[in-house]
Scaffold this motif. Structure first.
Motif, mmCIF file in Angstrom:
data_model
loop_
_atom_site.group_PDB
_atom_site.id
_atom_site.type_symbol
_atom_site.label_atom_id
_atom_site.label_comp_id
_atom_site.label_asym_id
_atom_site.label_seq_id
_atom_site.Cartn_x
_atom_site.Cartn_y
_atom_site.Cartn_z
ATOM 1 N N ALA A 1 -15.921 15.177 1.027
ATOM 2 C CA ALA A 1 -14.526 14.687 1.062
ATOM 3 C C ALA A 1 -13.989 14.632 2.493
ATOM 4 O O ALA A 1 -13.213 13.731 2.832
ATOM 5 C CB ALA A 1 -13.648 15.586 0.192
ATOM 6 N N ASN A 2 -14.417 15.573 3.345
ATOM 7 C CA ASN A 2 -13.947 15.576 4.744
ATOM 8 C C ASN A 2 -14.300 14.269 5.444
ATOM 9 O O ASN A 2 -13.517 13.733 6.221
ATOM 10 C CB ASN A 2 -14.580 16.741 5.515
ATOM 11 N N LEU A 3 -15.498 13.765 5.173
ATOM 12 C CA LEU A 3 -15.903 12.493 5.781
ATOM 13 C C LEU A 3 -15.166 11.323 5.111
ATOM 14 O O LEU A 3 -14.742 10.379 5.789
ATOM 15 C CB LEU A 3 -17.421 12.304 5.658
ATOM 16 N N ALA A 4 -14.991 11.419 3.807
ATOM 17 C CA ALA A 4 -14.326 10.318 3.085
ATOM 18 C C ALA A 4 -12.906 10.085 3.606
ATOM 19 O O ALA A 4 -12.502 8.939 3.798
ATOM 20 C CB ALA A 4 -14.309 10.610 1.581
ATOM 21 N N ARG B 1 -14.353 15.351 -11.829
ATOM 22 C CA ARG B 1 -15.086 16.564 -11.406
ATOM 23 C C ARG B 1 -15.893 16.258 -10.140
ATOM 24 O O ARG B 1 -15.919 15.122 -9.660
ATOM 25 C CB ARG B 1 -16.022 17.044 -12.516
ATOM 26 N N GLY B 2 -16.531 17.315 -9.616
ATOM 27 C CA GLY B 2 -17.511 17.153 -8.538
ATOM 28 C C GLY B 2 -16.957 16.504 -7.279
ATOM 29 O O GLY B 2 -15.836 16.776 -6.837
ATOM 30 N N ILE B 3 -17.774 15.636 -6.685
ATOM 31 C CA ILE B 3 -17.439 15.017 -5.405
ATOM 32 C C ILE B 3 -16.190 14.128 -5.535
ATOM 33 O O ILE B 3 -15.318 14.146 -4.664
ATOM 34 C CB ILE B 3 -18.651 14.191 -4.889
ATOM 35 N N GLY B 4 -16.091 13.390 -6.626
ATOM 36 C CA GLY B 4 -14.944 12.502 -6.819
ATOM 37 C C GLY B 4 -13.641 13.277 -6.860
ATOM 38 O O GLY B 4 -12.632 12.867 -6.255
ATOM 39 N N LYS B 5 -13.654 14.398 -7.561
ATOM 40 C CA LYS B 5 -12.466 15.245 -7.637
ATOM 41 C C LYS B 5 -12.065 15.733 -6.237
ATOM 42 O O LYS B 5 -10.898 15.668 -5.843
ATOM 43 C CB LYS B 5 -12.760 16.446 -8.554
ATOM 44 N N ALA B 6 -13.054 16.221 -5.475
ATOM 45 C CA ALA B 6 -12.773 16.736 -4.123
ATOM 46 C C ALA B 6 -12.207 15.632 -3.228
ATOM 47 O O ALA B 6 -11.278 15.867 -2.453
ATOM 48 C CB ALA B 6 -14.046 17.322 -3.507
#
Ligand code: NAI
Length: 245
Positions: free
Chosen positions: A218-221, A16-21
């Motif tokens: 996620a865009n930065l990741a 979920r959340g940031i990890g999912k994105a």
């Protein structure tokens, strides 16, 4: 778009959340993904199916990042399943109790530090020899602006994130000459389950006047996971809508 074709990424806490994105965005850019979850297999499987629908390989692994041996087993299993690992995203984290420091207990300290800081260490520790052998690798650690300036009522969380920053800068120095980068994303407030209780109160304190979406992180990741960022290492990059200017 970035070219992550045939790269293998592990994203911790990706149900979920940031990890999912981040897992979805890496897959959209071509990567195959190992998702880890702690409690919610069903949600992790949903993310996995979304990734498979993008024609990428995806496998779900249960792993408590706070446990040294479990993280070793995880890395071994990902290697068995995917053959290699190119990208590690240490996203799993908890905030712990929101309370003044004098009200916190030894157990409060251990649970937050063990998940956030030791969890990041455990994952990096076991992936380190693999990246050294490959002469390449991308490590992306999710900290927080709390680790830069501290947050009242969140002293242990802030300390854990500050620890992640110093740890990341240290291994960035160790690994730089081996073709391996390690960078930190420091989000401000992101619209996830973690901020459900504070979201309405904090909006006005953010210069951009809204919380980040998980996709903003996620865009930065994906950039940090791509070869476009090969000359960037040991950086702490805030994604906070101007909160900590
Ligand atoms: P979330 O609570 O939605 O997701 C956290 C994930 O970590 C969950 O999937 C959970 O199962 C997993 N997790 C927790 N403990 C674990 C453990 N011991 N082993 C394995 N997995 C574990 O939170 P969110 O918002 O998606 O946060 C992701 C990361 O971003 C965290 O590290 C958090 O500290 C950081 N962050 C979040 C901000 C926000 O405003 N939401 C702001 C700054 C940083």
């Amino acid at each position: 778009m970035y070219n992550l074709n045939n790269k293998v990424a592990i994203v911790t806490g990706a149900s979920r959340g940031i990890g999912k994105a981040i897992a979805l965005k890496l897959a959209q850019n071509g990567a195959n993904i190992a998702i880890t979850y702690l409690g919610n297999k069903e949600k992790a499987m949903e993310v996995c199916n979304e990734i498979k629908n993008l024609n990428r390989k995806c496998t779900v692994f249960c792993c408590n990042v706070a446990d040294f041996d479990s993280t070793k087993k995880l890395i071994d299993n990902v290697i068995k399943e995917f053959g290699t690992i190119d990208i590690l995203v240490n996203n799993a984290g908890i905030t712990g109790k929101d309370a003044l420091a004098f009200l916190l207990t030894s157990d409060d300290f251990d649970s937050v530090i063990n998940t956030n800081l030791k969890g990041t260490f455990n994952m990096c520790r076991h992936i380190y020899p693999i990246f050294i052998k490959n002469h390449s690798g991308k490590i992306i650690n999710i900290a927080s602006v709390a680790g830069i300036s501290g947050i009242g009522g969140q002293s242990i969380y802030s300390a854990s994130k500050a620890g992640i920053i110093a740890f990341s800068q240290s291994i960035a120095k160790e690994l730089a000459s081996r073709g391996i980068t390690c960078n930190v994303i420091a989000p401000g407030f992101v619209d996830t389950d973690m901020t459900t209780n504070v979201k309405d109160n904090v909006k006005n304190s953010i210069p951009i006047k809204k919380l980040a979406s998980p996709e903003d992180i996620a865009n930065l990741a994906v950039f940090l996971a791509s070869s476009d960022s090969d000359y960037i290492t040991g950086e702490i990059i805030k994604v906070d809508g101007g909160l900590c200017i």
